[in-house]
Design an enzyme around this catalytic site. Structure first.
Site, short mmCIF file in Angstrom:
data_model
loop_
_atom_site.label_atom_id
_atom_site.label_comp_id
_atom_site.label_asym_id
_atom_site.label_seq_id
_atom_site.Cartn_x
_atom_site.Cartn_y
_atom_site.Cartn_z
N ARG A 1 64.10 45.93 38.78
CA ARG A 1 65.39 46.28 39.39
C ARG A 1 65.46 47.73 39.84
O ARG A 1 66.21 48.06 40.76
CB ARG A 1 66.52 46.01 38.40
N LYS B 1 71.51 26.02 31.80
CA LYS B 1 72.90 25.57 31.96
C LYS B 1 73.22 24.99 33.32
O LYS B 1 72.79 25.52 34.34
CB LYS B 1 73.81 26.78 31.77
N GLY C 1 67.81 35.66 36.16
CA GLY C 1 67.30 36.66 35.22
C GLY C 1 65.94 36.28 34.68
O GLY C 1 65.00 37.09 34.72
N GLY D 1 73.09 35.66 38.53
CA GLY D 1 74.44 35.11 38.72
C GLY D 1 74.92 35.32 40.15
O GLY D 1 75.51 34.43 40.76
C1 3PG Z 1 73.46 40.79 36.34
O1 3PG Z 1 72.51 41.51 36.10
O2 3PG Z 1 73.36 39.62 36.71
C2 3PG Z 1 74.81 41.38 36.16
O3 3PG Z 1 74.73 42.75 35.88
C3 3PG Z 1 75.47 40.63 35.05
O4 3PG Z 1 76.74 41.09 34.86
P1 3PG Z 1 77.70 40.42 33.80
O5 3PG Z 1 77.43 41.09 32.48
O6 3PG Z 1 79.09 40.70 34.30
O7 3PG Z 1 77.39 38.94 33.79
#
Ligand code: 3PG
Length: 406
Positions: free
Chosen positions: A41, A202, A364, A387
């Site tokens: 990242r 999920k 992720g 996400g």
């Molecule tokens: C990510 O890396 O996908 C976001 O930073 C996640 O953020 P969140 O904690 O609000 O889900």
């Protein structure tokens, strides 16, 4: 995307830039110190940073890291991230102990062209997730302009996302532009056959995107624990396999029955959705492994669980992927952290690579799988937002978009 306010079109010369990055990295403790185990990242933002430095800008970098819950958590400080960035850039990155307040304002006021300051984790402040406007304004104090490169943090309405964009002129960073352009291509005009590979634990995160993919994709290949919800929806016994529960929020009067959703998806996408035909099962992740031919009605032994797709499924999915021209993959095919259940994820990924299709992968876990198997550069695009990419492909408008478009 045509109407995005891009960095190359903006006049950023000599400006003090608040660069919004998404350095939400899972740090690890080693010899009492927090370290960055995977810097994907950070590396993804280097083109934007170098471009801005080349324009004589000074930079304040802002991000959240994990979920500290509105208080200072020592193990979630940005310092290790700043140190890794400094190493990658070969130049110093200053750290401060907050992201607002007099110390920060002093540092920002004295920034010279070429200076880089890593502001502290914005989620140390409870105002952040409440999208507090006053706090958002404070975050922008002393800066001339916002460059928004935090694709992975674009799907939230927080002070450091939509909030800051209310107060300063802004444009998208190079990473943000690349993510949006790639995902838009997939949504608007995919090369065909377009195959989606959906895994992970999920279904709840993937309902919207699957609704959309049923329209868009030519086939959707299911794996991971996600497959268990589909098996259960078909009335098959899944014993101790991971299956997402019905979601009930009595206070809000909300209920989501994921098996019901899976049933509807299967009805709508009967021709497109492919479920595994065999699975690897075991009494526990370390236990003895047995192949269950689910398509032949073989039953999972009592109290056993499914942990990966089986060899016939791998062969079937490989066959489908061989002719693909575009692939979107999200989530692992099995419990890849356990070597005996890594085969499905590895083989499907390798067949995506071999196909030569335009490949977009996200999630992720997906990023860490790429690092683990040394697949950097093998896929067309590895999304930095798990996400966020799912929300984008689920056609949920990013709240920041209204500020970053013309
Ligand atoms: C990510 O890396 O996908 C976001 O930073 C996640 O953020 P969140 O904690 O609000 O889900």
């Amino acid at each position: 995307m045509k109407n995005l306010k891009t960095l190359k079109e903006a006049d950023v010369r000599g400006k003090k830039v608040l660069l919004r990055v998404a350095y939400d990295i899972t740090l690890q403790k080693k010899d009492g110190q927090m370290i960055v185990p995977d810097d994907a990242r950070i590396r993804a933002t280097i083109p934007t940073i170098e471009y801005l430095l080349g324009q004589g800008c000074s930079l304040g970098l802002l991000s959240w890291l994990k979920r500290p819950g509105g208080q200072v958590v020592e193990d979630m400080r940005m310092r290790p991230v700043a140190e890794r960035l400094a190493k990658l850039l070969g130049k110093p990155v200053k750290t401060v102990l907050d992201c607002v307040g007099p110390e920060v304002q002093d540092v920002v006021a004295n920034m010279q062209p070429g200076d880089i300051v890593m502001l502290e984790n914005v989620r140390f402040h409870p105002e952040e997730e409440k999208a507090d406007g006053t706090f958002a304004k404070e975050l922008t104090a002393g800066f001339d302009l916002i460059v928004y490169d935090a694709f992975a943090q674009a799907h939230r309405i927080h002070s450091s996302t939509t909030g800051i964009l209310e107060h300063l002129p802004s444009c998208a960073g190079l990473l943000f532009e690349k993510e949006i352009t790639t995902l838009s291509h997939l949504l608007e005009n995919p090369d065909r056959p377009f195959i989606a590979v959906m895994g992970g634990a999920k279904i709840s995160d993937r309902v919207d995107v699957m609704q959309n993919l049923i329209e868009l994709a030519d086939k959707i290949l299911i794996g991971g624990a996600l497959a268990n919800t589909f098996f259960a929806a078909k009335g098959m016994a899944v014993e101790k396999s991971l299956v997402e529960d019905v979601y009930v929020n009595a206070a809000k009067g909300e209920k989501q029955d994921y098996q019901e959703i899976a049933r509807k998806l299967m009805e709508k996408g009967a021709e497109k959705i492919k479920l595994p035909i065999d699975m690897l099962s075991a009494p526990s992740p370390e236990g003895e492994v047995k192949v269950i031919n689910v398509d032949q009605g073989e039953a999972l032994p009592k109290n056993w669980a499914y942990f990966d797709i089986g060899p016939r499924t791998i062969a079937l999915y490989n066959q489908i992927l061989k002719d693909s021209k575009m692939v979107f993959a999200n989530g692992p095919m099995g419990l890849f952290e356990q070597e005996q259940f890594a085969g499905g994820t590895k083989e499907v990924a390798e067949s995506i690579i071999r196909s030569g299709a335009t490949s977009v992968i996200g999630g992720g876990d997906t990023e860490s799988i790429v690092a683990r198997y040394g697949w950097e550069g093998k896929f067309t695009h590895v999304s930095t937002g798990g996400g966020a990419s799912l929300e984008f492909l689920g056609c949920r408008e990013f709240p920041v978009m209204k500020y970053l478009t013309k």
